[in-house]
Design a protein around this motif. Structure first.
Motif, PDB file in Angstrom:
ATOM      1  N   LYS A   1      -1.100  13.213 -11.520  1.00  0.00           N
ATOM      2  CA  LYS A   1      -0.192  14.877 -10.407  1.00  0.00           C
ATOM      3  C   LYS A   1       1.160  13.492 -10.855  1.00  0.00           C
ATOM      4  N   VAL A   2       0.924  12.010 -10.514  1.00  0.00           N
ATOM      5  CA  VAL A   2       1.606  11.366 -10.077  1.00  0.00           C
ATOM      6  C   VAL A   2       1.695  10.093 -11.387  1.00  0.00           C
ATOM      7  N   GLY A   3       0.916  11.154 -12.626  1.00  0.00           N
ATOM      8  CA  GLY A   3       0.901  10.305 -13.709  1.00  0.00           C
ATOM      9  C   GLY A   3      -0.299   8.621 -14.494  1.00  0.00           C
ATOM     10  N   TYR A   4      -1.177   9.027 -12.817  1.00  0.00           N
ATOM     11  CA  TYR A   4      -2.050   8.449 -13.698  1.00  0.00           C
ATOM     12  C   TYR A   4      -4.001   8.884 -14.016  1.00  0.00           C
ATOM     13  N   ARG A   5      -4.055   7.683 -15.284  1.00  0.00           N
ATOM     14  CA  ARG A   5      -5.788   8.431 -15.791  1.00  0.00           C
ATOM     15  C   ARG A   5      -6.210   7.519 -15.626  1.00  0.00           C
TER      16      ARG A   5
ATOM     17  N   ARG B   1       0.826  -1.483   0.358  1.00  0.00           N
ATOM     18  CA  ARG B   1      -0.017   0.010   0.198  1.00  0.00           C
ATOM     19  C   ARG B   1       0.878   0.791   0.286  1.00  0.00           C
ATOM     20  N   SER B   2       0.483   2.675  -0.482  1.00  0.00           N
ATOM     21  CA  SER B   2       1.033   3.565  -0.649  1.00  0.00           C
ATOM     22  C   SER B   2       0.099   5.046  -0.181  1.00  0.00           C
ATOM     23  N   SER B   3       1.315   5.483   0.125  1.00  0.00           N
ATOM     24  CA  SER B   3       0.590   6.537   0.483  1.00  0.00           C
ATOM     25  C   SER B   3      -0.286   7.671   0.228  1.00  0.00           C
ATOM     26  N   ILE B   4       0.639   7.913  -1.264  1.00  0.00           N
ATOM     27  CA  ILE B   4       0.457   8.652  -2.086  1.00  0.00           C
ATOM     28  C   ILE B   4      -1.097   8.170  -3.295  1.00  0.00           C
ATOM     29  N   ALA B   5      -0.882   9.721  -3.507  1.00  0.00           N
ATOM     30  CA  ALA B   5      -2.756   8.985  -4.133  1.00  0.00           C
ATOM     31  C   ALA B   5      -2.771   9.029  -5.144  1.00  0.00           C
TER      32      ALA B   5
END
Length: 64
Positions: free
Chosen positions: A59-63, A51-55
């Protein structure tokens, strides 16, 4: 992720199903199965994911 390719496919429809087998506060264990339109298994896989704490956002390249 461990992937097992069981048989080839050249046409038709493929159906993938994924299942979370176990989850804790920091880890997720998942399995998946890929079948053809007749229900024959084409591939299966399993993996352990942290699990990550990054949403997940643009901003992180998620589409989505």
């Amino acid at each position: 992720f461990n992937l097992h390719l069981l048989r080839p496919i050249t046409s038709g429809t493929m159906i993938a199903t994924g299942t979370v087998v176990h989850q804790s506060r920091s880890q997720i264990l998942a399995e998946s199965v890929l079948v053809d339109e007749n229900g024959k298994q084409l591939a299966r896989g399993s993996g352990s994911f942290a699990r990550s704490s990054i949403a997940l956002d643009e901003k992180v390249g998620y589409r989505p």
